[in-house]
Design a protein around this motif. Structure first.
Motif, PDB file in Angstrom:
ATOM      1  N   PRO A 129      33.736 -20.818  21.344  1.00  0.00           N
ATOM      2  CA  PRO A 129      32.740 -20.360  22.608  1.00  0.00           C
ATOM      3  C   PRO A 129      33.545 -20.716  24.078  1.00  0.00           C
ATOM      4  N   VAL A 130      33.911 -19.786  24.977  1.00  0.00           N
ATOM      5  CA  VAL A 130      33.882 -19.586  26.335  1.00  0.00           C
ATOM      6  C   VAL A 130      33.220 -20.050  27.195  1.00  0.00           C
ATOM      7  N   PHE A 131      33.637 -20.900  28.030  1.00  0.00           N
ATOM      8  CA  PHE A 131      33.094 -21.050  29.606  1.00  0.00           C
ATOM      9  C   PHE A 131      33.723 -20.604  30.886  1.00  0.00           C
ATOM     10  N   LEU A 132      33.127 -19.273  31.364  1.00  0.00           N
ATOM     11  CA  LEU A 132      33.837 -18.066  32.529  1.00  0.00           C
ATOM     12  C   LEU A 132      32.830 -18.739  33.509  1.00  0.00           C
ATOM     13  N   HIS A 133      34.082 -19.012  34.509  1.00  0.00           N
ATOM     14  CA  HIS A 133      34.188 -18.105  36.022  1.00  0.00           C
ATOM     15  C   HIS A 133      34.742 -17.153  36.707  1.00  0.00           C
ATOM     16  N   GLU A 134      33.501 -16.760  37.618  1.00  0.00           N
ATOM     17  CA  GLU A 134      33.912 -15.318  37.793  1.00  0.00           C
ATOM     18  C   GLU A 134      33.156 -14.900  39.638  1.00  0.00           C
ATOM     19  N   ARG A 135      34.270 -14.978  39.866  1.00  0.00           N
ATOM     20  CA  ARG A 135      33.748 -14.757  41.618  1.00  0.00           C
ATOM     21  C   ARG A 135      34.840 -13.416  42.798  1.00  0.00           C
ATOM     22  N   ASP A 136      33.615 -12.582  42.374  1.00  0.00           N
ATOM     23  CA  ASP A 136      34.492 -11.004  43.031  1.00  0.00           C
ATOM     24  C   ASP A 136      35.265 -10.628  42.584  1.00  0.00           C
ATOM     25  N   ALA A 137      35.288 -10.506  40.860  1.00  0.00           N
ATOM     26  CA  ALA A 137      35.747  -9.949  40.185  1.00  0.00           C
ATOM     27  C   ALA A 137      35.512  -9.554  38.794  1.00  0.00           C
ATOM     28  N   ASN A 138      34.446  -8.666  38.617  1.00  0.00           N
ATOM     29  CA  ASN A 138      33.337  -9.161  37.398  1.00  0.00           C
ATOM     30  C   ASN A 138      34.093  -7.671  36.800  1.00  0.00           C
TER      31      ASN A 138
END
Length: 268
Positions: A129-138
């Motif tokens: 599985p993947v642990f994702l970070h997203e900020r202002d990049a949806n």
């Protein structure tokens, strides 16, 4: 009542020489298992070392391995080899923290995208599985994820802070959602209050992101201003309030979700 903290930065220097005390307080608060976030190759190696040192039985501490988008510029020819070796370790349960951060842009956007694709390819290859970070990049994150999603076993958008459109777009891709103490922030987190009701059971996980994101509703406030996994109970309280669930019910289904996602052992 058991809780699992799916995102704690235990390698952060603010926890130096305090690891065992921090863990003891977490265990006393009912946080029985923790996933230590890897945010660089070196940091991921340190997270694995902490797991092995502080939990010799392999029941409570686990880790992720990856490069945070802030550090995407550090990716080099040796990074895939070192990450693959880490991801082969039994205590490392997910690829990440990886993703896109177009808010601070500490690394150039094309480099962030390239490194994210490298992580996703590793996750597909190793079926992790993947642990994702997203900020202002949806939207850009969605564009990249769609090319991999059918081949990925699972992925969680950690520390979700977005709006309804972003939430629904992630749920439409069958992603999991991690909620932190951001929801306890009366200045910038109140938009999450109605949204957490829309996260289905089996897709919602709780996390501290400690030492960051100290829940602002916590009383009494710690004098050092540092968040800890023990304070995950405050995130539980706030999320349960806005979902209209009991603490016990939310703890039960979010913990079961986290345990299944990261393939964690049952603890008596």
């Amino acid at each position: 009542m058991q809780l699992i903290d799916i995102g704690v930065n235990l390698t952060n220097p603010s926890f130096a020489e305090k690891h065992q005390a921090v863990l003891n307080r977490a265990y006393e608060a009912g946080v029985c298992q923790l996933v230590l976030t890897g945010t660089s190759v070196e940091g991921s190696e340190q997270a694995l070392e902490l797991c092995q040192k502080l939990d010799a039985d392999g029941q409570r501490l686990f880790a992720t391995a990856g490069l945070h988008p802030h550090s995407a510029s550090d990716w080099n020819a040796d990074s895939p080899r070192r990450l693959r070796a880490l991801l082969g370790e039994p205590r490392v349960r997910a690829v990440g923290e990886c993703g896109l951060d177009f808010n601070r842009d500490f690394s150039p956007r094309p480099q962030q995208e390239k490194v994210l694709e490298e992580h996703l390819a590793l996750a597909v290859e190793l079926q992790l599985p993947v642990f994702l970070h997203e900020r202002d990049a949806n939207q850009r994150l969605l564009d990249i994820l769609r090319d991999f999603r059918d081949r990925l076993p699972a992925a969680v958008v950690h520390c979700f802070t977005g709006e309804q459109k972003a939430l629904f777009s992630y749920l439409d891709l069958d992603l999991h959602i991690g909620i932190t103490g951001w929801i306890c922030d009366e200045r910038r987190g109140t938009h999450l209050h109605p949204l957490v009701r829309d996260i289905p059971r089996g897709r919602l996980m709780l996390e501290s992101d400690a030492p960051y994101l100290l829940p602002r509703s916590l009383r009494p406030k710690p004098k050092n201003g540092r968040n800890e996994p023990a304070y995950l109970t405050e995130v539980l309280r706030e999320v349960a309030l806005h979902r209209g669930e009991t603490l016990e019910d939310l703890a039960s289904h979010s913990t079961a979700c986290s345990r299944a996602f990261f393939r964690l052992p049952e603890i008596a």
